[in-house]
Motif scaffolding. Structure first.
Motif, PDB file in Angstrom:
ATOM      1  N   MET A   1       0.719  -1.344  -0.021  1.00  0.00           N
ATOM      2  CA  MET A   1      -0.072   0.025  -0.051  1.00  0.00           C
ATOM      3  C   MET A   1       0.890   1.073  -0.002  1.00  0.00           C
ATOM      4  O   MET A   1       0.504   2.293  -0.823  1.00  0.00           O
ATOM      5  N   LEU A   2       1.805   1.340   0.967  1.00  0.00           N
ATOM      6  CA  LEU A   2       2.891   2.378   1.051  1.00  0.00           C
ATOM      7  C   LEU A   2       3.482   2.568  -0.253  1.00  0.00           C
ATOM      8  O   LEU A   2       3.820   3.686  -0.856  1.00  0.00           O
ATOM      9  N   THR A   3       3.905   1.410  -0.953  1.00  0.00           N
ATOM     10  CA  THR A   3       4.769   1.457  -2.321  1.00  0.00           C
ATOM     11  C   THR A   3       4.032   2.234  -3.120  1.00  0.00           C
ATOM     12  O   THR A   3       4.587   3.104  -3.923  1.00  0.00           O
ATOM     13  N   GLN A   4       2.734   1.721  -3.378  1.00  0.00           N
ATOM     14  CA  GLN A   4       1.736   2.517  -4.313  1.00  0.00           C
ATOM     15  C   GLN A   4       1.469   3.837  -4.009  1.00  0.00           C
ATOM     16  O   GLN A   4       1.659   4.533  -5.022  1.00  0.00           O
ATOM     17  N   LEU A   5       1.538   4.264  -3.006  1.00  0.00           N
ATOM     18  CA  LEU A   5       1.310   5.487  -2.524  1.00  0.00           C
ATOM     19  C   LEU A   5       2.607   6.410  -2.783  1.00  0.00           C
ATOM     20  O   LEU A   5       2.544   7.652  -3.505  1.00  0.00           O
ATOM     21  N   SER A   6       3.697   5.762  -2.603  1.00  0.00           N
ATOM     22  CA  SER A   6       4.930   6.577  -2.724  1.00  0.00           C
ATOM     23  C   SER A   6       5.198   6.696  -4.411  1.00  0.00           C
ATOM     24  O   SER A   6       5.741   7.776  -4.716  1.00  0.00           O
ATOM     25  N   ARG A  66       9.897   8.650   2.331  1.00  0.00           N
ATOM     26  CA  ARG A  66       9.539   8.261   3.787  1.00  0.00           C
ATOM     27  C   ARG A  66       8.676   6.999   3.635  1.00  0.00           C
ATOM     28  O   ARG A  66       8.909   5.988   4.578  1.00  0.00           O
ATOM     29  N   GLY A  67       7.839   6.962   2.786  1.00  0.00           N
ATOM     30  CA  GLY A  67       6.860   5.906   2.676  1.00  0.00           C
ATOM     31  C   GLY A  67       7.445   4.600   2.366  1.00  0.00           C
ATOM     32  O   GLY A  67       7.032   3.550   2.863  1.00  0.00           O
ATOM     33  N   LEU A  68       8.468   4.666   1.626  1.00  0.00           N
ATOM     34  CA  LEU A  68       9.435   3.400   1.104  1.00  0.00           C
ATOM     35  C   LEU A  68      10.071   3.259   2.072  1.00  0.00           C
ATOM     36  O   LEU A  68      10.265   1.664   2.454  1.00  0.00           O
ATOM     37  N   GLY A  69      10.516   4.055   3.325  1.00  0.00           N
ATOM     38  CA  GLY A  69      11.294   3.617   4.239  1.00  0.00           C
ATOM     39  C   GLY A  69      10.363   2.803   5.261  1.00  0.00           C
ATOM     40  O   GLY A  69      10.976   1.616   6.143  1.00  0.00           O
ATOM     41  N   ILE A  70       9.351   3.535   5.538  1.00  0.00           N
ATOM     42  CA  ILE A  70       8.345   2.767   6.303  1.00  0.00           C
ATOM     43  C   ILE A  70       8.038   1.244   6.110  1.00  0.00           C
ATOM     44  O   ILE A  70       8.038   0.318   6.671  1.00  0.00           O
ATOM     45  N   GLU A  71       7.840   1.360   4.519  1.00  0.00           N
ATOM     46  CA  GLU A  71       7.267  -0.011   4.191  1.00  0.00           C
ATOM     47  C   GLU A  71       8.654  -0.981   4.213  1.00  0.00           C
ATOM     48  O   GLU A  71       8.310  -2.135   4.677  1.00  0.00           O
ATOM     49  N   ASP A 127      17.422  -2.493  10.049  1.00  0.00           N
ATOM     50  CA  ASP A 127      16.100  -1.959  10.183  1.00  0.00           C
ATOM     51  C   ASP A 127      15.087  -3.195  10.164  1.00  0.00           C
ATOM     52  O   ASP A 127      13.855  -2.761   9.628  1.00  0.00           O
ATOM     53  N   ALA A 128      15.586  -4.298  10.589  1.00  0.00           N
ATOM     54  CA  ALA A 128      14.415  -5.499  10.666  1.00  0.00           C
ATOM     55  C   ALA A 128      13.217  -5.023  11.636  1.00  0.00           C
ATOM     56  O   ALA A 128      13.614  -4.372  12.803  1.00  0.00           O
ATOM     57  N   PRO A 129      12.013  -5.418  11.422  1.00  0.00           N
ATOM     58  CA  PRO A 129      11.111  -5.274  12.391  1.00  0.00           C
ATOM     59  C   PRO A 129      11.200  -5.897  13.518  1.00  0.00           C
ATOM     60  O   PRO A 129      11.997  -6.847  13.697  1.00  0.00           O
TER      61      PRO A 129
END
Length: 199
Positions: A1-6, A66-71, A127-129
């Motif tokens: 989702m964030l990837t598409q928005l980015s 930022r969106g890509l980073g969060i994703e 940056d692993a969850p």
């Protein structure tokens, strides 16, 4: 989702920059062809419009990154999972495990699956969850010999972790003041290995 928005934000940023690059004379001629009686637009208005367009494009690009980073930070990669599983197996290998006369653990450190999941997350690094890891038990597991398939959210790879509980008499413990024949905590060590692929 964030990837598409980015991606949408990046496309919008590119369109805004293209709009800012249009020459003032061309805009004036388009405007004059549509409405010949309209007053002329001053050069200051074009400068202000360009600054606003470029500023908005910069904001869109920053939000896209930022969106890509969060994703990326919310999903495990295959490399992150592999490294975390290998390190977890290394750290769990040789872990002391004592049981009382009934066979119950003296200090309960979770079930094996929870133990593996926690250790993998702890060794994720980078940056692993801090979640999204699952250790699925194979059929026929026992306290003495167990296999778990480790997977993680976002990673395609799976890893098999084998835990074997090995008797270690040198780790037996008798509390001071008691006779060893009366009450002794039996010592075990965990032998832990990992390999790529499901169990």
């Amino acid at each position: 989702m964030l990837t598409q928005l980015s991606i949408i934000l990046f496309v919008l940023a590119a369109l805004l920059i293209l709009m800012a690059c249009v020459k003032a004379q061309r805009v004036r001629s388009w405007r004059e062809s549509l409405n010949p009686s309209a007053p002329e637009v001053p050069d200051a208005a074009f400068v202000t419009a360009r600054i606003a367009l470029i500023g908005t494009a910069a904001v869109c690009a920053v939000m896209g990154f930022r969106g890509l980073g969060i994703e990326d930070g919310s999903k495990w990669s295959d490399g992150e999972l592999k490294s975390a599983v290998e390190q977890a197996a290394y750290e769990l290998d040789g872990l002391l495990y004592r049981v009382d006369d009934s066979g119950e653990p003296v200090v309960h450190f979770h079930d094996y699956d929870t133990l593996i999941e926690n250790e993998v997350v702890e060794n994720g690094g980078g940056d692993a969850p801090q979640d999204g890891v699952a250790a699925s038990a194979a059929d026929g597991n026992t306290d003495a010999d167990a296999y778990f398939t480790v997977s993680a959210n976002g990673a395609d790879a799976e890893f098999c972790v084998h835990i074997e509980r090995v008797r270690s008499k040198k780790d037996d413990y008798t509390p001071p003041g008691l006779d060893a024949d009366t009450w002794t905590q039996l010592g075990y060590r965990l032998a832990v290995t990992s390999r790529e692929g499901a169990c």
